[in-house]
Design a protein around this motif. Sequence first.
Motif, short mmCIF file in Angstrom:
data_model
loop_
_atom_site.label_atom_id
_atom_site.label_comp_id
_atom_site.label_asym_id
_atom_site.label_seq_id
_atom_site.Cartn_x
_atom_site.Cartn_y
_atom_site.Cartn_z
N PHE A 1 -0.85 4.88 23.14
CA PHE A 1 -1.37 5.25 21.81
C PHE A 1 -2.19 4.09 21.28
CE2 PHE A 1 2.26 8.40 20.55
CZ PHE A 1 1.70 9.35 21.39
N LEU A 2 -3.41 4.38 20.85
CA LEU A 2 -4.26 3.38 20.22
C LEU A 2 -4.30 3.69 18.73
CD1 LEU A 2 -7.25 3.32 22.75
CD2 LEU A 2 -5.09 2.05 22.83
N SER A 3 -3.75 2.80 17.92
CA SER A 3 -3.63 3.06 16.50
C SER A 3 -4.97 2.89 15.77
CB SER A 3 -2.59 2.11 15.89
OG SER A 3 -2.44 2.35 14.52
N PHE B 1 9.29 -0.71 12.48
CA PHE B 1 9.29 0.63 11.89
C PHE B 1 8.52 1.60 12.78
CE2 PHE B 1 7.58 3.82 8.86
CZ PHE B 1 8.79 4.30 8.36
N ILE B 2 7.41 1.15 13.34
CA ILE B 2 6.60 2.01 14.21
C ILE B 2 7.43 2.48 15.40
CG2 ILE B 2 4.63 2.06 15.81
CD1 ILE B 2 3.20 0.14 13.86
N PRO C 1 0.79 -1.24 0.00
CA PRO C 1 0.00 0.00 0.00
C PRO C 1 0.82 1.28 0.00
CG PRO C 1 -0.99 -1.61 1.45
CD PRO C 1 0.31 -2.20 1.02
N SER C 2 1.81 1.39 0.87
CA SER C 2 2.58 2.62 0.94
C SER C 2 3.43 2.85 -0.30
CB SER C 2 3.47 2.64 2.20
OG SER C 2 4.22 1.45 2.30
N GLY D 1 -2.76 5.67 12.53
CA GLY D 1 -1.84 4.56 12.28
C GLY D 1 -0.99 4.75 11.04
N GLU D 2 -1.53 5.39 10.02
CA GLU D 2 -0.77 5.59 8.79
C GLU D 2 0.46 6.48 9.04
OE1 GLU D 2 -3.27 7.06 5.70
OE2 GLU D 2 -4.59 5.31 5.72
#
Length: 242
Positions: A186-188, A151-152, A8-9, A216-217
């Motif tokens: 944090f809630l994505s 990555f996050i 997607p990205s 989240g993105e």
Amino acid sequence: MRIISLVPSITEALFDLGLTTDEIVGRTKFCIHPKDVVDKVEMIGGTKNLNLDKIKSLKPDFIIANKEENTKEQVEELMKDFKVLVTNVETLEDNYYLLKQLGHLFGKEEKAQFFNLKTYEAFDIIKSGKRLKVAYLIWKNPYMTVGGDTFISRILDELGFENLFKNQKRYLEIQLEDLKDADLIFLSSEPFPFKEKHIDEIKEVCQNQKIRIVDGEAFSWYGTHLAKCGEYYRDLLTKINQ
């Protein structure tokens, strides 16, 4: 050139670099950006359940995959018949070289450099002196978070936070009691679509932590997407530091 993106990205990045629907002939059902053009591109399944027959029928010249987002067996099967680039983005530096590589492959070097510069600007942020400990939740039932090799977690670090689970690896199941040492939770918004109602559920156990829904993105999409998140990051940090 006929290109299929399995990520997607990267689909978003290819369009941002200036490629068109004449060149991008296939994408996954999770490729949702840019919204005004992806619907014109043939869908070839999900990132982890590709329709290999559909892909073969599109006769691509080039396929772009990702080590984490796609299934190794399916990618290896495609490699038998097609030229496949397997990407692996774990840090901002990896992201820089990804865009540079895509720019070189498709003759879009100037655009790639533009987005790389915008990405570094997005993270040129005045961070608070104290590194707040953050638990970043990506799933519910069971609750799941991210380890330090994701990555996050690298994005959290770039923004001046400390991942509460930095010494763990990949994606791990946790209990709400494990979050009590966090300053922030944090809630994505993805892959699990956390909503405000979930904050109340978590607060029953985590009464002393600040809990916030985050985009989240902005934490998990690489490529050109990060270059567009500068304002979001600044607004998030401002609200947290108030």
